[in-house]
Structure formats: structure tokens, C-alpha cells
Write an enzyme that holds these catalytic residues in place. Structure first.
Site, PDB file in Angstrom:
ATOM      1  N   ASP A 167      48.177  16.001  48.289  1.00 51.00           N
ATOM      2  CA  ASP A 167      49.606  16.254  48.437  1.00 51.00           C
ATOM      3  C   ASP A 167      50.377  15.405  47.410  1.00 51.00           C
ATOM      4  O   ASP A 167      50.594  14.239  47.658  1.00 51.00           O
ATOM      5  CB  ASP A 167      50.085  15.986  49.863  1.00 51.00           C
ATOM      6  N   GLU A 219      45.715   2.496  44.649  1.00 52.51           N
ATOM      7  CA  GLU A 219      45.417   3.814  45.212  1.00 52.51           C
ATOM      8  C   GLU A 219      44.920   4.777  44.136  1.00 52.51           C
ATOM      9  O   GLU A 219      44.048   5.606  44.379  1.00 52.51           O
ATOM     10  CB  GLU A 219      46.684   4.372  45.861  1.00 52.51           C
TER      11      GLU A 219
END
Length: 552
Positions: free
Chosen positions: A294, A487
Site C-alpha cells: 500500500d 523500513e
């Protein structure tokens, strides 16, 4: 009333009976309905929409809603921002207070003695536990109660997420922490309400995520019926029929049949406008979140304005990686059932896997390009763009022709993927979405690297090593400068942290690096195959110490 902007379908239309039973005991009216949620999120009281929906209540939902409605009525249902902020401060508590630091019994906090061969030497991390009041008063929290401590994903995420946790668990197992992993697995099994939620929050119950629970449970088979329940969800509620060559094949896709903005991204979703069915657009955004990607060009319409998020159509594509995950899960389920001699069930899953293998070959495999590709249901053709997921069947072992390995290697070379020195790009499309170029993500490195490493050809194993070396170097060099793991990484800029929001201390990043160090430690530290030397004990300890901690 119908037509009102806060109107939603009845709960019984949206959820299974078991999930409905859970929701009736939770604060869904606060964290999921558009009454209070709409006013707070659209007032943009916080930089991140997630902050509000993670805040516990100071009293029951009934009392909070009663006071809110009284306040709204006095101001014609448009509460001034200062009054709304004061209301939230009085009726809600700070996000994260429902969690507490927890030191697992199998946690090793220092390097002691020489490192064992081919294995990380030590570990250091902080897990969290859920406070007892979440169990006694679940209606006052958006967090779903977990009996056992767990590792949070990192950054803004102070709960565990579904597919993130697979790579976190791999890192924990390499750090000799099986009891912590067992507890995390039990948390997931306790959360199977027909499916595993996207994350451990009430607002994530509408959607799932890449189905990796069976893979997580590979070494723990006591809960086989729960695993079967989760696979049933995907085969019954996320399947689609595709025809080719006069035959019909059943494959799976991401699809969340509920509209409304995502509570944790409410204002952002509200700003994504659609000329047609707005509810359908929001459902597609939720399906994108269910995919884990996403968002990405994988899900966007190709055309004059291909980068617009309003063109998202996740449910209209059959993803390679989702079906590869399911194929692997069916093989593991067949193995699980065969061990105690449940031959009928073992045969069922073996047959399901064979059918899925045939479907993937017929619909997703492209002989000319030498890879698998997402299938566009509306346009009835494959999406031939590069994504690391195109090689996920190698990772899951879901192919029958050994010749596909050499073809996949040629596909990587032809796509010039091997020319990137800091990691494998998530795509070659620069759309501004975080799951696109120039970002590189740890789990996608693993899909390609381990997929190639499993193959017997020396060439595929050498390519896997080179890709692993690139990724370890990127992580190590960024850590040496910033003392943090991230991340995602920008591979167009020397492997810097991603150009979008990139939280520090991310669990799956550490987990993947540990897996690669475990596999290639002897080569990385020898100095003959590479000039990049890894101080094993120090590096491993530092990597694990960066697994997420509770915010101050």
C-alpha cells in the site's frame, strides 16, 4: 439514516458471526464508524491519522459518544477545532499506554564467548506486552488483546502486523528465541476470526494480509484446524475464476468488500476522490492495504495519468505472490496432515496445490519473458511490468519445470535488475507511491534471494549471493552512519533511507538481514569473495537491538 455521510451497512452485512460477536464487545463505534471518527480525522488534529484511532478511551464508548453528541448538537454538528481538541484530551488517553515493556525469558542481552559457526552470536531486543485492562475492558481500546508478548513492526506501528511478523519471527528463531516466537504464533491463532486480521487493531478486522500463518506454523502443528480455517477464508472469499484455452482455473486475489475510508488513514482516504463510486474506491484502497503493497503501480490503471491513487483497482488483478503463498501453504498443510496419518485431508490439500500449480502455469506464467506476472481480470492480459513478486514462485517452490530457473535468471538480466548495487527495486515505475521505484523493501529482497538460493544451479546460487551481499552492505553502511535500521531504502541514492516516511528500527528489515547473515556468514567474513567485512558478533547484536521499542 440512509444517505447520511456517517451511514454504514449493518454489522451483520459486513462480518462473520464470530467476528460480529467480537466487535460487539469492542469500541467499533468509536474507531470505525464515521460519526466521531469523521469529525476528528477531518479536523486534522494530528499529523498522522493513526494516532487518534490508537488512543484508548478514558471511559465507556457509550459515555464518550453521549458527550460527543451533546457537544455536536450544541454546534450544529460542526464542532470548533479547539473544543474538539479539548474533548479528545478529556475523553481519550495517549496512544501506546495500553502496552508495557516485556523482557522474554529467552532474551540474550550480550555477546558471550566466540560466535558459533554459521549462526548469529547473540541478540538484544525489547518486546512488549498488553496490559490486563485491555482484556477486562476491551471496549475502551482499539488494540486487540494478546496474551503473549510480541515485537511491534516499528515506527508508527505499536502493534503487530500479519506479514511483517513472518520475517520478525525468522530473525527471532535465528537469535535462539523459540519461546517468544511460540507466543507470537499463539497470538495469531487467537486472532483467526475466519481470517487473520491485517493487524492487531479493531479497525483492521475488515481485511487480512498476505497469508503466511501456515508458513509461520511450519514447526508448530498443534493448531492445524485453525490453519485450515484461515486457508478456507482465502479459497472461499477471495477466489476468482479465469478462463484460458477452453478451461477454467481458480486463483485468488485481494478484495475487501467494505467501503468507507480506512480509520488509520481516514483523512488521506477522504481526500482521494473518484468521479464514480466513492465507496468502491475506498474498498479498493482497503484491498491495497490487504496486499501489504500500500500502494504501488501494480494496482493503478495504466493510462494518461497512471500515478493517480484514485485509479486504484487492486481487486481487478490476480497477484503472483498471493497465489504463491497459498500454494506453499497448501503443500505445508498436506505435510501437516500426513504426519499423524490423516490421509484424506492430506490428499485434499495436495490436490488443491496441484490445481493451483496448473492455474499459475496457465494464467500467470509467461514463457517468452521467463517469469510469472499478475493477471488483469478486466483487460484479460498479464501485467508485464517488473516487480520482485514476479519471481515469488521460486521462493515458495511452486513450479514443476526446473527449466524455469534459468529463464528467471535471464529475466532478471534482461530487466537489468542485477545492475542495481544497493538492492532489488520494488518496481521500475517512479509513481511517488512507496511500493515503487526507487524504494527497496526487505521482504521483497528475501523473495528473490531465497528463491534463487533454493535452486540447485550454481549460477542461481551465485546470483543469490551477490544480491544478498548488496543488501547486507546497504543495511550495514546506513547503520554505520545513522545507528538505525529502516523500513525501506532508496537504492537510487546510495541506499539511503527511503525518500518517503521510513520508520526506524523496522522488524522485518532486521529479520531479513539476520537470515542472510546466517546463510552467507562464512563468505561475507572471509575477505576473499568480497571486500565487505562483517564484524559478526557486533553487527548481529546491533541489528537486533534495533528491533522496535515502545515510544517514550
Amino acid at each position: 439514516p440512509p444517505g447520511h455521510p456517517w451511514a454504514l451497512p449493518s454489522l451483520s452485512e459486513c462480518f462473520s458471526d464470530r467476528t460480529l460477536e467480537l466487535l460487539q464487545a469492542l469500541g467499533i463505534r468509536i474507531y470505525c464508524y464515521r460519526e466521531l471518527l469523521h469529525q476528528v480525522q477531518m479536523a486534522k488534529l494530528y499529523q498522522d491519522d493513526k494516532q487518534f484511532v490508537d488512543m484508548p478511551l478514558s471511559s465507556t464508548p457509550d459515555r464518550v459518544l453521549q458527550h460527543f453528541r451533546e457537544l455536536a448538537a450544541r454546534h450544529n454538528h460542526s464542532i470548533p477545532t479547539p473544543l474538539l481538541r479539548a474533548f479528545i484530551q478529556e475523553r481519550f488517553q495517549a496512544a501506546g499506554r495500553e502496552l508495557q515493556p516485556w523482557t522474554p525469558k529467552d532474551w540474550k542481552d550480550s555477546c558471550q564467548g566466540p560466535p558459533p559457526p554459521n549462526r548469529p552470536a547473540c541478540s538484544g531486543l525489547h518486546t512488549v506486552g498488553v496490559k490486563p485492562e485491555v482484556l477486562s475492558h476491551p471496549e475502551q481500546f482499539s488494540l486487540l488483546y494478546s496474551e503473549h508478548p510480541f515485537v511491534v513492526s516499528g515506527g508508527r506501528f505499536v502493534e503487530f502486523y500479519y506479514w511483517d511478523s513472518y520475517w520478525v519471527m525468522e530473525g527471532l528463531l535465528l537469535s535462539e528465541m523459540p519461546e517468544t516466537v511460540k507466543g507470537m504464533l499463539q497470538n495469531f491463532l487467537d486472532l483467526v476470526y475466519g481470517h487473520v486480521p491485517n493487524g492487531a487493531r479493531v479497525y483492521s478486522l475488515q481485511r487480512s494480509q498476505s497469508p503466511l500463518l501456515t508458513l509461520m506454523m511450519h514447526s508448530y502443528v498443534d493448531n492445524i484446524e485453525t490453519l485450515a480455517l484461515e486457508l478456507d477464508f482465502w479459497t472461499e472469499h477471495r477466489n476468482v475464476s479465469v478462463s484460458s484455452g477452453g478451461k477454467s482455473f481458480i486463483l485468488s486475489h485481494y478484495s475487501v468488500p467494505y467501503g468507507g475510508p480506512r480509520p488509520e488513514s481516514y483523512s488521506k482516504d477522504g481526500e482521494v476522490r473518484h468521479l464514480g463510486d466513492q465507496e468502491a474506491l475506498w474498498a479498493e484502497l482497503k484491498a491495497g492495504a490487504e496486499s501489504g503493497w500500500d500502494f504501488s503501480s501494480r494496482w493503478l490503471v495504466k493510462g494518461p495519468n497512471p500515478n493517480l491513487l484514485s485509479s486504484i483497482r487492486t481487486s481487478k488483478l490476480v497477484p503472483v505472490d498471493l497465489n504463491a503463498f497459498l500454494c506453499q501453504a497448501e503443500e505445508l498443510m498436506s505435510d501437516f496432515y500426513s504426519r499423524p496419518g490423516y490421509d484424506l485431508q492430506a490428499t485434499k490439500y495436495r490436490n488443491m496445490r496441484e490445481q493451483l500449480l496448473a492455474a499459475m502455469k496457465a494464467i500467470l506464467w509467461n514463457e517468452e519473458n521467463g517469469a510469472w506476472f499478475d493477471y488483469d481480470l478486466e483487460n484479460r492480459r498479464k501485467n508485464l511490468e517488473f516487480y520482485p513478486s514476479n519471481l515469488s514462485p521460486l521462493w515458495s517452490g511452486c513450479f514443476s519445470d526446473p527449466g524455469v530457473v534459468d529463464k528467471a535468471l535471464k529475466y532478471l538480466e534482461d530487466s537489468q535488475i542485477l545492475t542495481y548495487q544497493y538492492g532489488i527495486p520494488t518496481s521500475l515505475q517512479k509513481t511517488g507511491q512507496q511500493w515503487d521505484f526507487p524504494n527497496a523493501w526487505a521482504p521483497l529482497q528475501d523473495l528473490v534471494i531465497r528463491g534463487l538460493a533454493k535452486c540447485p544451479s550454481p549460477h542461481s546460487q551465485e546470483v543469490a549471493f551477490q544480491l544478498a551481499q548488496n543488501w547486507i552492505r546497504t543495511n550495514f553502511e546506513v547503520y554505520s552512519r545513522k545507528s538505525a535500521m529502516y523500513e525501506k531504502y532508496d537504492i537510487s541514492n546510495g541506499g539511503q533511507p527511503g525518500p518517503f516516511l521510513s520508520p526506524e528500527g523496522f522488524g522485518w528489515t532486521s529479520g531479513v538481514v539476520l537470515m542472510l547473515l546466517d546463510r552467507y556468514d562464512d563468505r561475507l567474513s572471509s575477505g576473499t569473495q568480497t571486500a565487505f567485512l562483517v564484524p559478526q558478533c557486533l553487527t548481529t547484536a546491533l541489528l537486533l537491538s534495533l528491533l522496535p521499542r515502545l515510544p517514550h
